[in-house]
Design an enzyme around this catalytic site. Structure first.
Site, mmCIF file in Angstrom:
data_model
loop_
_atom_site.group_PDB
_atom_site.id
_atom_site.type_symbol
_atom_site.label_atom_id
_atom_site.label_comp_id
_atom_site.label_asym_id
_atom_site.label_seq_id
_atom_site.Cartn_x
_atom_site.Cartn_y
_atom_site.Cartn_z
ATOM 1 N N CYS A 2 0.837 -1.184 0.000
ATOM 2 C CA CYS A 2 0.000 0.000 0.000
ATOM 3 C C CYS A 2 0.883 1.248 0.000
ATOM 4 C CB CYS A 2 -0.946 0.104 1.198
ATOM 5 S SG CYS A 2 -2.083 -1.274 1.296
ATOM 6 N N LYS A 474 11.911 -15.711 -10.466
ATOM 7 C CA LYS A 474 11.635 -14.662 -11.448
ATOM 8 C C LYS A 474 10.602 -15.140 -12.455
ATOM 9 C CE LYS A 474 12.906 -11.952 -10.073
ATOM 10 N NZ LYS A 474 13.595 -11.351 -8.957
#
Ligand code: AGP
Length: 593
Positions: A2, A474
């Site tokens: 956030c 990844k």
């Protein structure tokens, strides 16, 4: 996770909020919202979706004295309209945005419900805002109501708070989630990091844990929960510039950051070596020498860098352990009398690590933090701090931070044994990196050959296994292809059952000691129909290899091989049309446990 912003007295208020949120989107991007306060009226715009959607929603003509904004990574409640921030209290006195998690929110919510308060969302945040209103309606000033509220909160929070009748003020509070204040000419700004404020503020103040207060256009008050008096604050500047955070012509931050690898090594070199000697604090080097155990703690990519670091320090005779932070936090195991903890983190804000650090502090053990973010919670909590100087990493998938972490650990190891050769070895690495970057098209071809597979396997032995782990992370992170990393020898102990026709198996081959063994593991999977890809180096190359990197010293090979792995995922994600810089469900800094 956030991102929050706020400002007061800024003429371009809407622009600051929207563009600020855009720059914080790497922290979370499933919902977005803003509130504007003017003449006792709060107007809120929020929605599940991206900041670009919010930009469409907020009228361009909007004007206000103060505003706050939020970009969300859902923790409590799915990403929908009612869970999106800002949240408002029942009678509308307080409106706020929150980054963090309140652990005791159920208990507090029950209490407030018993008092007749109602809740419209599943969030923990709505409890905070209603608790403030509850205290305010008991007769406290807004500031005292905020103080009383945060005293009751367990967990983490960075808050920006509007109070309906004070259009010239934004309150704030912070515990275990980052919050920075920026000072402009006749304005103040709040944000989760420097990025939103770079074009607006000249100097900054990093709010520390248990601090709360308010900003006005010309004033700022900071208090500490345990003290009565105001805290005198000193603003500082930052080296970050708007250019540092731009895409500079690249289509994605991830690509830009992969290709910054040579610069990252160069910057590390001049920050930690002056041409004659290493630039580490002697007290730190002595501490490492004295330590009977080095305990590495990290998460995700940083954990993979720590695995390489362990090999470096074991090789020079240190006893090392490496733990995933979220495991160590609950199952701490410390042997030895003089351990030194080495915490590695790009963001310096990872909640799992912060929890570990609290434990380390309670035990009174020494702590070295290696972070990319000066002034971050972990940087500040340390006895010794080493910065990565990688520059801001914005793509959610970490790339250049890994380079800096492994590079720094290699230089630190060399400093301990007074071996300057590392600096020449790193020059070789820079050249090898540039050559990989120049040949990236070959990696793109490889990526296109694996991108439609439902599952892929990465193999390696020793340092190549450490790289395989990072390559696998990844790939899953940005392509959503399932993948596993295995030490080559482990295949036949079970996982080989998963190898069928055309399953991609990608092997890294950098070490002469294990090259033959890994090649024979590949024969075992070839016999079962696997689609094999080999990434070797010049010294160990065979005609059939798919990609051959220049030779570098074996101990530094992860710095080169990982770039191949990063490109491989990048190009697979690109051709799969994934949202590369903002992969689903993820956020850049993981500030919740
Ligand atoms: C890496 O691509 C990830 N986004 C993630 O694993 C990350 O490395 C991890 O969350 C640790 O973050 P930190 O280095 O900021 O502590």
């Amino acid at each position: 996770m956030c991102g929050i912003v706020g400002t007061i007295g800024e003429k371009a208020l809407r622009t600051y909020l929207i563009e600020g949120l855009r720059s914080l989107e790497y922290r979370g991007y499933d919902s977005a919202g803003t509130s504007f306060l003017s003449n006792g009226e709060v107007t809120t715009y929020r929605l599940p979706g991206r900041v670009s959607d919010l930009d469409q929603l907020v009228p361009t003509s909007i004007e206000a004295n103060a505003g706050i904004g939020h970009t969300r990574w859902a923790t409590h409640g799915e990403p929908n309209f009612s869970n999106a921030h800002p949240h408002q209290s029942n009678k509308g006195w307080f409106t706020l945005v929150h980054n963090g998690v309140i652990n005791n929110f159920r208990f507090l919510k029950r209490k407030l419900e018993q008092k007749g308060m109602t809740f419209a969302s599943d969030t923990d945040t709505e409890v905070i805002v209603n608790l403030m209103e509850f205290h305010y309606l008991q007769g406290l000033t807004p500031l005292r109501a905020i103080k009383k509220t945060i005293e009751k909160l367990e967990g983490s929070y960075a808050l920006a708070i509007l109070f309906k009748e004070e259009p010239n003020r934004i309150y704030f509070a912070k515990l275990h989630s980052p919050l920075v204040i920026g000072k402009g000419e006749k304005t103040h700004y709040l944000a989760s990091d420097y990025l939103p404020m770079l074009a607006y503020a000249q100097t900054f103040y990093i709010v520390t844990d248990y601090q709360y207060g308010y900003i006005e256009a010309q004033h700022i008050i900071v208090k500490h929960l345990d003290k009565n008096e105001e805290i005198p604050i000193r603003f500082h500047t930052t080296d970050l510039t708007i250019e540092d955070i731009g895409l500079n012509g690249y289509p994605h931050y991830m690509l830009k950051e992969i290709e910054e690898a040579p610069e990252v090594i160069q910057r590390l070199s001049y920050n930690y070596f002056d041409g004659n000697q290493f630039l580490f604090d002697d007290v730190l080097l002595e501490k490492i020498h004295q330590a009977d155990q080095l305990i590495f703690l990290a998460c995700g990519t940083s954990y993979h860098a720590a695995l390489v670091g362990r090999r470096y320090f074991e090789e020079i005779g240190k006893t090392c352990r490496v733990y995933v932070a979220s495991e160590f936090a609950y199952y701490p195991e410390v042997k030895g009398q003089k351990p030194l903890f080495i915490v590695i983190s790009q963001s310096g804000e990872t909640a799992d690590l912060i929890r570990c650090v609290q434990l380390i502090k309670q035990r009174g053990n020494a702590l070295l933090t290696i972070t990319n973010t000066k002034g971050s919670s972990l940087d500040r909590a340390s006895d010794f701090s080493l910065l990565l100087y990688a520059g801001m990493e914005i793509a959610v998938a970490s790339t250049k931070a890994y380079i800096a972490q492994v590079g720094l650990l290699a230089i630190l190891r060399a400093a301990l044994i007074h071996n300057n050769d590392v600096m020449t070895d790193l020059v070789g690495v820079i050249q090898a990196m540039k050559s990989v970057i120049d040949s990236r098209q070959d990696i793109e071809t490889m990526a296109q050959a694996i991108m439609h597979a439902p599952s892929a396997f990465f193999l390696g032995r020793g340092l190549d296994y450490d790289v395989a782990l990072e390559a696998s992370l990844k790939l899953k992170e940005i392509t959503y292809i399932h993948s596993e990393a295995l030490p080559g020898g482990e295949l036949k102990h079970g996982p080989i059952a998963l190898i069928a026709k055309n399953v991609p198996v990608i092997a890294f081959i950098s070490d002469p000691i294990t090259a033959a063994a890994i090649r024979s593991n590949l024969e075992e999977v070839r016999a079962r129909g696997a689609n094999i890809f080999t990434i070797s180096n010049l010294a160990l190359a065979k005609d059939e290899d798919n990609f051959i990197t220049p030779n570098v010293k074996v101990y530094l090979s992860p710095l080169v091989k990982v770039i191949v792995a990063q490109y491989l995922s990048y190009y697979a994600a690109l051709h799969l049309q994934r949202d590369i810089d903002k992969p689903r469900n993820l956020a850049k800094s993981v500030t919740v446990e």
